[in-house]
Design an enzyme around this catalytic site. Structure first.
Site, PDB file in Angstrom:
ATOM      1  N   ASP A  54      38.046  37.500  37.238  1.00  0.00           N
ATOM      2  CA  ASP A  54      38.961  37.772  36.133  1.00  0.00           C
ATOM      3  C   ASP A  54      38.162  38.298  34.954  1.00  0.00           C
ATOM      4  OD1 ASP A  54      41.319  36.922  37.422  1.00  0.00           O
ATOM      5  OD2 ASP A  54      40.895  34.842  36.923  1.00  0.00           O
ATOM      6  N   ASP A  85      46.221  40.909  39.244  1.00  0.00           N
ATOM      7  CA  ASP A  85      47.213  40.008  38.654  1.00  0.00           C
ATOM      8  C   ASP A  85      48.230  40.782  37.821  1.00  0.00           C
ATOM      9  OD1 ASP A  85      45.738  37.870  39.731  1.00  0.00           O
ATOM     10  OD2 ASP A  85      44.603  37.597  37.874  1.00  0.00           O
TER      11      ASP A  85
END
Length: 167
Positions: A121, A139
């Protein structure tokens, strides 16, 4: 049947482009930042490097490693279902766009789970002391796909209500 195949390929190519962009950005951030490092961009947004062994919002991140394969299996099953739905829905462009976004995001995160044991991330939004969980292109693509699915369903419901005799 040939035109149906080419239409399916269009959606699979969109999903592949999501995977490609997702993986390129993850490789760049994983190579150029140290874990936990933050690059300030705006007063509410930073680039960072974090690893998520769980699912959305770090769900089950404190597991003992079993969640890696659990989430991988779910994503692979979802990918199969999405390809099936794409094949059956080629005449519905908004629905297919949504599915392609979700498919690309799911595959992007599965690649991370298999290759690294975690998802990379790097997008971090915050306000003062409040932080939204860090996320990535996969995402974001899944989220966009989910929003498009809701929009598609709302538009279908609206069209149904407007049909004559459906008062």
């Amino acid at each position: 049947m040939h035109s149906g195949r080419s239409s399916l390929w269009r959606w699979l190519i969109l999903a592949a482009l999501v995977v490609l962009f997702d993986q390129i950005t993850k490789i760049w951030f994983d190579t150029n930042l140290q874990f936990g490092e933050r690059l300030h961009v705006l007063s509410f947004f930073d680039f960072t490097l974090l690893y998520n062994t769980g699912a959305a919002f770090s769900f089950l991140a404190d597991g003992q490693g079993w969640q890696r394969w659990f989430f991988t299996a779910i994503a692979i099953g979802a990918a199969g279902l999405i390809v099936y739905l794409l094949r059956r829905s080629l005449g519905e462009p908004l629905f297919c766009t949504a599915l392609a976004c979700i498919l690309g995001g799911a595959i992007g995160n599965v690649i991370d789970r298999i290759q690294h044991g975690h998802v990379i991330d790097f997008l971090l939004f915050y306000w003062n002391d409040w932080f939204f969980p860090a996320f990535n292109i996969a995402d974001a693509s899944i989220t966009i796909g989910a929003i498009l699915l809701v929009l598609d369903e709302l538009l279908k419901m609206r069209r149904q209500r407007r049909k004559p005799g459906k008062g």
